[in-house]
Design an enzyme around this catalytic site. Structure first.
Site, mmCIF file in Angstrom:
data_model
loop_
_atom_site.group_PDB
_atom_site.id
_atom_site.type_symbol
_atom_site.label_atom_id
_atom_site.label_comp_id
_atom_site.label_asym_id
_atom_site.label_seq_id
_atom_site.Cartn_x
_atom_site.Cartn_y
_atom_site.Cartn_z
ATOM 1 N N LYS A 81 0.847 -1.271 0.000
ATOM 2 C CA LYS A 81 -0.070 0.080 0.121
ATOM 3 C C LYS A 81 0.836 1.204 0.043
ATOM 4 O O LYS A 81 0.689 2.089 -1.035
ATOM 5 C CB LYS A 81 -1.108 -0.219 1.025
ATOM 6 N N THR A 82 1.937 1.188 0.933
ATOM 7 C CA THR A 82 2.840 2.257 0.936
ATOM 8 C C THR A 82 3.598 2.421 -0.207
ATOM 9 O O THR A 82 3.624 3.736 -0.824
ATOM 10 C CB THR A 82 3.894 2.149 2.085
ATOM 11 N N ASP A 126 -0.933 5.956 7.243
ATOM 12 C CA ASP A 126 -1.030 4.638 7.239
ATOM 13 C C ASP A 126 -1.993 4.192 8.474
ATOM 14 O O ASP A 126 -2.231 4.966 9.393
ATOM 15 C CB ASP A 126 0.209 4.063 7.629
ATOM 16 N N THR A 175 -5.565 -1.893 7.290
ATOM 17 C CA THR A 175 -5.879 -3.291 6.988
ATOM 18 C C THR A 175 -7.222 -3.717 7.641
ATOM 19 O O THR A 175 -7.606 -4.822 7.355
ATOM 20 C CB THR A 175 -4.729 -4.111 8.063
ATOM 21 N N ARG A 234 6.422 -8.242 0.855
ATOM 22 C CA ARG A 234 7.220 -7.950 2.074
ATOM 23 C C ARG A 234 7.948 -9.235 2.497
ATOM 24 O O ARG A 234 9.205 -9.253 2.744
ATOM 25 C CB ARG A 234 6.708 -6.919 3.078
#
Ligand code: ADE
Length: 354
Positions: A81-82, A126, A175, A234
């Site tokens: 997302k980032t 976030d 999330t 990740r």
């Protein structure tokens, strides 16, 4: 890209994988992730449908010389997302300021950030579902009409000051889309879910990262790492690094299929990508609660973990892999979960009727 406060991409991971990610490695991880972060839609692997719609939104905004609509990304941690917000900023040719809701505790935190924005810039928040009520209310007029309402003075002399803000784009990430308040969710023009990655896409991520880090890896080895990365880039990126360290210390540095398998076994990551925490969770439900259903708080207390971290970090993949089930009365291990851990499926009959 300026990082205003904690990039909480790293926090959730820090909590849950406490046996895997030590606090002192967080800074290292941040640098590592920034080095390998893709900067364009072309180098961003996966999320194909989402990328196509985002490309159109970016092009349209550029043609109109307008900032992009406010965007909300939701989905499990580690799916990018980032990274995607960074790609959008790069493609729009604007700066991005990155923060997270827990860092915006006092009104002046959010006011300060909003007032520091320049026209067209992107503000990335976030864990946006964790914004407090006051911060949310400051955000509403800022998002909708680009102004801040500030009050000065006390009781009878109170005055409201309306401060205009430059037009900016807010990108929120969460999330838990369901935990966002209705009014906040309604103020996002574009809402997208990020999906878990397929093994082929993750193998591409592995090879791309290995290329950037000058790590030699065979296609088969990349597939092996991809398969054990829980659908999450990740995790794939971290495994590449760990397996590469192993290959360098024990062999000549090149990652082959056998070396990848050996290293992943030592890291106790099984062929479904589950680690010790995941297996302990399933085992606990099977052994202590007869397979479930059992409440998340009970599971968390028994494991000595935070319930929210289990829900946000551990569970999404176990649910998606079909190893765990969520029922109104709590979590249950599925027949596949029993099988995966080598247990006989005892209460299959019962589970069919629950
Ligand atoms: N690293 C993390 N996520 C990625 C992605 N989606 N594509 C390429 N590299 C990545």
């Amino acid at each position: 890209m300026s990082i205003i406060a904690d990039d909480n991409d790293f926090k959730a991971e820090k909590n849950i994988k406490s046996d895997m990610v030590k606090p002192e490695s967080i800074e290292f991880d941040r640098n590592f992730e920034n080095t390998i972060r893709p900067k364009s839609f072309e180098s961003y692997i996966g999320q194909t449908a989402l990328k196509e719609t985002l490309k159109i939104s970016v092009e349209a905004a550029k043609k109109r010389s307008q900032p992009l609509d406010h965007l909300l990304f939701y989905g499990p941690p580690g799916l990018g997302k980032t990274t995607l917000a960074g790609v959008i900023a790069e493609q729009m040719g604007v700066d991005i300021k990155i923060t997270s809701a827990p860092a915006l505790e006092r009104p002046r935190d959010i006011i300060g950030i909003l007032m520091s924005l320049k026209g067209g810039e992107i503000l990335f928040i976030d864990e946006i579902h964790r914004l407090n009520k006051i911060a949310e209310e400051i955000l509403y007029p800022a998002m909708e009409d680009f102004y801040l309402d500030m009050t000065t003075g006390k009781s009878q002399t109170v005055k409201t000051l309306r401060i205009p803000l430059p037009k900016f784009t807010l990108i929120g990430a969460t999330t838990k889309a369901g935990a966002l308040s209705g009014p906040l969710r309604d103020r996002f023009g574009i809402i997208h879910r990020l999906e878990f990655y397929g093994a082929d896409e993750l193998a591409q991520v592995v090879k791309r990262t290995a290329g950037i880090l000058n790590i030699e890896i065979t296609d088969e080895a990349a597939n092996r790492i991809a398969k054990r990365s829980r659908g999450t880039p990740r995790i794939a990126n971290r495994l590449v690094k760990r397996v590469s360290d192993y290959a360098l210390v024990k062999y000549d540095g090149k990652i082959t299929k056998d070396i990848a398998d050996e290293a992943l076994d030592i890291l106790k990551i099984d062929n479904w990508g589950l680690d010790n925490t995941d297996r302990s969770l399933l085992k606990l439900i099977i052994e202590k609660y007869d397979g479930g259903p059992v409440g998340i708080e009970t599971i968390a207390a028994a494991l000595g973990e935070d319930a929210r971290t289990i829900e946000d970090v551990c569970e999404p993949y176990l649910l998606q892999a079909g190893l765990l089930q969520r029922t109104p009365r709590g979590r249950k291990v599925s027949p596949a979960g029993y099988k995966h851990l080598g247990f006989k499926v005892q209460n299959l009959q019962q589970s069919l009727f629950e």
